[in-house]
Design a protein around this motif. Structure first.
Motif, PDB file in Angstrom:
ATOM      1  N   ILE A 109      21.549  22.691 -30.850  1.00 37.54           N
ATOM      2  CA  ILE A 109      22.219  23.125 -29.618  1.00 37.54           C
ATOM      3  C   ILE A 109      21.747  22.193 -28.514  1.00 37.54           C
ATOM      4  N   LEU A 110      22.680  21.506 -27.882  1.00 36.94           N
ATOM      5  CA  LEU A 110      22.372  20.522 -26.850  1.00 36.94           C
ATOM      6  C   LEU A 110      22.774  21.062 -25.477  1.00 36.94           C
ATOM      7  N   ALA A 111      21.885  20.960 -24.522  1.00 37.29           N
ATOM      8  CA  ALA A 111      22.178  21.389 -23.160  1.00 37.29           C
ATOM      9  C   ALA A 111      22.866  20.266 -22.407  1.00 37.29           C
ATOM     10  N   SER A 112      24.157  20.458 -22.122  1.00 40.19           N
ATOM     11  CA  SER A 112      24.882  19.563 -21.244  1.00 40.19           C
ATOM     12  C   SER A 112      25.027  20.257 -19.891  1.00 40.19           C
ATOM     13  N   SER A 113      25.991  19.853 -19.106  1.00 44.07           N
ATOM     14  CA  SER A 113      26.072  20.329 -17.733  1.00 44.07           C
ATOM     15  C   SER A 113      27.495  20.223 -17.206  1.00 44.07           C
ATOM     16  N   ASN A 114      27.782  21.028 -16.214  1.00 44.61           N
ATOM     17  CA  ASN A 114      29.060  20.896 -15.498  1.00 44.61           C
ATOM     18  C   ASN A 114      29.196  19.515 -14.866  1.00 44.61           C
ATOM     19  N   HIS A 115      28.067  18.819 -14.672  1.00 43.60           N
ATOM     20  CA  HIS A 115      28.116  17.506 -14.029  1.00 43.60           C
ATOM     21  C   HIS A 115      28.652  16.414 -14.955  1.00 43.60           C
ATOM     22  N   ALA A 116      28.804  16.719 -16.236  1.00 42.76           N
ATOM     23  CA  ALA A 116      29.491  15.789 -17.139  1.00 42.76           C
ATOM     24  C   ALA A 116      30.967  15.692 -16.794  1.00 42.76           C
ATOM     25  N   VAL A 117      31.486  16.714 -16.117  1.00 44.75           N
ATOM     26  CA  VAL A 117      32.901  16.725 -15.696  1.00 44.75           C
ATOM     27  C   VAL A 117      32.992  16.964 -14.195  1.00 44.75           C
ATOM     28  N   GLY A 118      31.964  16.515 -13.470  1.00 45.52           N
ATOM     29  CA  GLY A 118      31.832  16.845 -12.057  1.00 45.52           C
ATOM     30  C   GLY A 118      32.981  16.396 -11.190  1.00 45.52           C
ATOM     31  N   PHE A 119      33.689  15.322 -11.572  1.00 39.40           N
ATOM     32  CA  PHE A 119      34.799  14.847 -10.760  1.00 39.40           C
ATOM     33  C   PHE A 119      36.152  15.387 -11.234  1.00 39.40           C
ATOM     34  N   ARG A 120      36.124  16.463 -12.009  1.00 39.75           N
ATOM     35  CA  ARG A 120      37.361  17.203 -12.243  1.00 39.75           C
ATOM     36  C   ARG A 120      37.559  18.177 -11.086  1.00 39.75           C
ATOM     37  N   ARG A 121      38.806  18.384 -10.724  1.00 40.49           N
ATOM     38  CA  ARG A 121      39.091  19.246  -9.570  1.00 40.49           C
ATOM     39  C   ARG A 121      39.069  20.715  -9.966  1.00 40.49           C
ATOM     40  N   ASN A 122      38.491  21.523  -9.106  1.00 36.65           N
ATOM     41  CA  ASN A 122      38.493  22.959  -9.329  1.00 36.65           C
ATOM     42  C   ASN A 122      39.908  23.499  -9.483  1.00 36.65           C
ATOM     43  N   ALA A 123      40.830  22.901  -8.747  1.00 39.64           N
ATOM     44  CA  ALA A 123      42.212  23.379  -8.773  1.00 39.64           C
ATOM     45  C   ALA A 123      42.887  23.146 -10.121  1.00 39.64           C
ATOM     46  N   ASP A 124      42.311  22.279 -10.946  1.00 39.58           N
ATOM     47  CA  ASP A 124      42.894  21.997 -12.260  1.00 39.58           C
ATOM     48  C   ASP A 124      42.537  23.052 -13.298  1.00 39.58           C
ATOM     49  N   ALA A 125      41.713  24.010 -12.928  1.00 36.84           N
ATOM     50  CA  ALA A 125      41.219  24.973 -13.916  1.00 36.84           C
ATOM     51  C   ALA A 125      42.331  25.846 -14.474  1.00 36.84           C
ATOM     52  N   GLY A 126      43.274  26.280 -13.638  1.00 36.72           N
ATOM     53  CA  GLY A 126      44.334  27.162 -14.102  1.00 36.72           C
ATOM     54  C   GLY A 126      43.817  28.563 -14.372  1.00 36.72           C
ATOM     55  N   GLU A 127      44.713  29.445 -14.792  1.00 39.34           N
ATOM     56  CA  GLU A 127      44.344  30.844 -14.994  1.00 39.34           C
ATOM     57  C   GLU A 127      43.331  31.015 -16.115  1.00 39.34           C
ATOM     58  N   ALA A 128      43.430  30.208 -17.150  1.00 36.94           N
ATOM     59  CA  ALA A 128      42.525  30.335 -18.297  1.00 36.94           C
ATOM     60  C   ALA A 128      41.169  29.687 -18.046  1.00 36.94           C
ATOM     61  N   GLY A 129      41.041  28.932 -16.963  1.00 33.43           N
ATOM     62  CA  GLY A 129      39.799  28.235 -16.680  1.00 33.43           C
ATOM     63  C   GLY A 129      39.802  26.838 -17.256  1.00 33.43           C
ATOM     64  N   LEU A 130      38.917  26.011 -16.750  1.00 37.25           N
ATOM     65  CA  LEU A 130      38.807  24.637 -17.215  1.00 37.25           C
ATOM     66  C   LEU A 130      38.358  24.637 -18.672  1.00 37.25           C
ATOM     67  N   PRO A 131      39.123  23.997 -19.575  1.00 38.65           N
ATOM     68  CA  PRO A 131      38.733  24.009 -20.993  1.00 38.65           C
ATOM     69  C   PRO A 131      37.352  23.410 -21.200  1.00 38.65           C
ATOM     70  N   ALA A 132      36.627  23.965 -22.147  1.00 37.81           N
ATOM     71  CA  ALA A 132      35.266  23.495 -22.393  1.00 37.81           C
ATOM     72  C   ALA A 132      35.236  22.079 -22.930  1.00 37.81           C
ATOM     73  N   ASP A 133      36.320  21.635 -23.571  1.00 41.37           N
ATOM     74  CA  ASP A 133      36.337  20.283 -24.121  1.00 41.37           C
ATOM     75  C   ASP A 133      37.060  19.293 -23.214  1.00 41.37           C
ATOM     76  N   SER A 134      37.153  19.601 -21.934  1.00 39.79           N
ATOM     77  CA  SER A 134      37.725  18.651 -20.984  1.00 39.79           C
ATOM     78  C   SER A 134      36.962  17.335 -21.069  1.00 39.79           C
ATOM     79  N   SER A 135      37.682  16.231 -21.067  1.00 44.39           N
ATOM     80  CA  SER A 135      37.023  14.933 -21.224  1.00 44.39           C
ATOM     81  C   SER A 135      36.137  14.642 -20.019  1.00 44.39           C
ATOM     82  N   PRO A 136      35.094  13.844 -20.225  1.00 43.76           N
ATOM     83  CA  PRO A 136      34.097  13.624 -19.165  1.00 43.76           C
ATOM     84  C   PRO A 136      34.668  12.963 -17.916  1.00 43.76           C
ATOM     85  N   ARG A 137      34.183  13.409 -16.775  1.00 44.48           N
ATOM     86  CA  ARG A 137      34.389  12.771 -15.471  1.00 44.48           C
ATOM     87  C   ARG A 137      33.092  12.951 -14.690  1.00 44.48           C
ATOM     88  N   PRO A 138      32.024  12.265 -15.106  1.00 40.73           N
ATOM     89  CA  PRO A 138      30.698  12.524 -14.526  1.00 40.73           C
ATOM     90  C   PRO A 138      30.622  12.203 -13.039  1.00 40.73           C
TER      91      PRO A 138
END
Length: 274
Positions: A109-138
């Motif tokens: 189990i590896l600890a990653s972070s929301n900062h691996a996708v930090g430059f994704r926009r909150n508004a892109d999350a949609g009703e279901a939320g930002l997918p966990a496998d969203s490609s990196p935007r550190p």
């Protein structure tokens, strides 16, 4: 039946300290590795203390010997110089994974972070939320290191068949208060953190997975579907603390627009405590 031995790197850090008492179980030994001093095992606690660095192959080989599972929390947990980030977070994780492979550790189990996708926009999350496998935007060197850790985990699963679960942690503190209003979005309660790690340890044959590590917060923008598919059930909600933050100003500008919050404008390569 032999005890389950779970190696936790970075066990003296914030998350490791919170998880130590919560991951104790009959029939389980926690092997706790950190450079920092740690309390000795308490009466009745099955714990093995290891002092050393995740960057040291010999230390990691010894720590992984006989381990059934590995929770890798070790590394710099905030922005730091590129050299330090590369050495500890990226090279250190490679050292950890290679030691685990050679020792035959099957679950990582590896600890990653929301900062691996930090430059994704909150508004892109949609009703279901930002997918966990969203490609990196550190958003920082730290975020780059977490994206690299995710890729290393994928490689070690695909090449060597290890079950690897990567947890993109939002923020794990006793309460969401240290992060102000942003904590109402990102918080992973310590109890939920333990529930999440237990799900990661027990899920049958997960292969390679990317999941979010957050509580079921009213204001969350992250999908929990991927973690719930492993058996995670959040019982906590940061909204319980909203009244204590009512007079605190919320994020503005880029900190409000992007997943990484204030990391998106913090200086690169400089340690910061946010």
């Amino acid at each position: 039946m032999a005890d389950q031995r779970v190696l936790i790197t970075g066990s003296a850090g914030i998350v490791g300290t919170l998880m130590r008492p919560r991951l104790r179980r009959p029939g389980r030994v926690l092997r706790l590795l950190d450079l920092a001093a740690q309390p000795a095992a308490e009466d009745g606690e099955a714990a093995e203390i290891v002092t050393g660095s995740v960057t040291d192959p010999a230390v990691m080989a010894g720590a992984c010997a006989g381990a059934d599972a590995l929770i890798h929390l070790g590394g710099h947990s905030r922005e730091n110089s590129w050299e330090a980030t590369l050495d500890v977070n990226i090279n250190g994780t490679h050292t950890v994974l290679e030691a685990a492979r050679q020792a035959g550790v099957k679950r990582v189990i590896l600890a990653s972070s929301n900062h691996a996708v930090g430059f994704r926009r909150n508004a892109d999350a949609g009703e279901a939320g930002l997918p966990a496998d969203s490609s990196p935007r550190p958003d920082t060197y730290y975020g780059v290191s977490k994206a690299a850790i995710e890729s290393l985990g994928s490689l070690y699963h695909s090449r060597f068949g290890m079950d690897v679960i990567v947890v993109r942690i939002g923020s794990c503190f006793e309460t969401p208060l240290p992060l102000g209003p942003r904590g109402l979005i990102t918080w992973l309660s310590p109890d939920d953190g333990a529930r999440l790690f237990e799900a990661c340890l027990s899920a049958p044959s997960p292969g390679y997975r990317l999941i979010w590590g957050v509580s079921d917060n009213t204001r969350r923008i992250y999908s929990l579907a991927e973690a719930e598919a492993l058996g995670y059930k959040s019982l906590d909600n940061a909204e319980a603390y909203a009244g204590q933050l009512a007079d605190k100003p919320g994020p503005t500008g880029a900190a409000a627009e992007f997943v990484g919050g204030p990391f998106c404008t913090a200086p690169l390569g400089e340690f910061n405590p946010i």
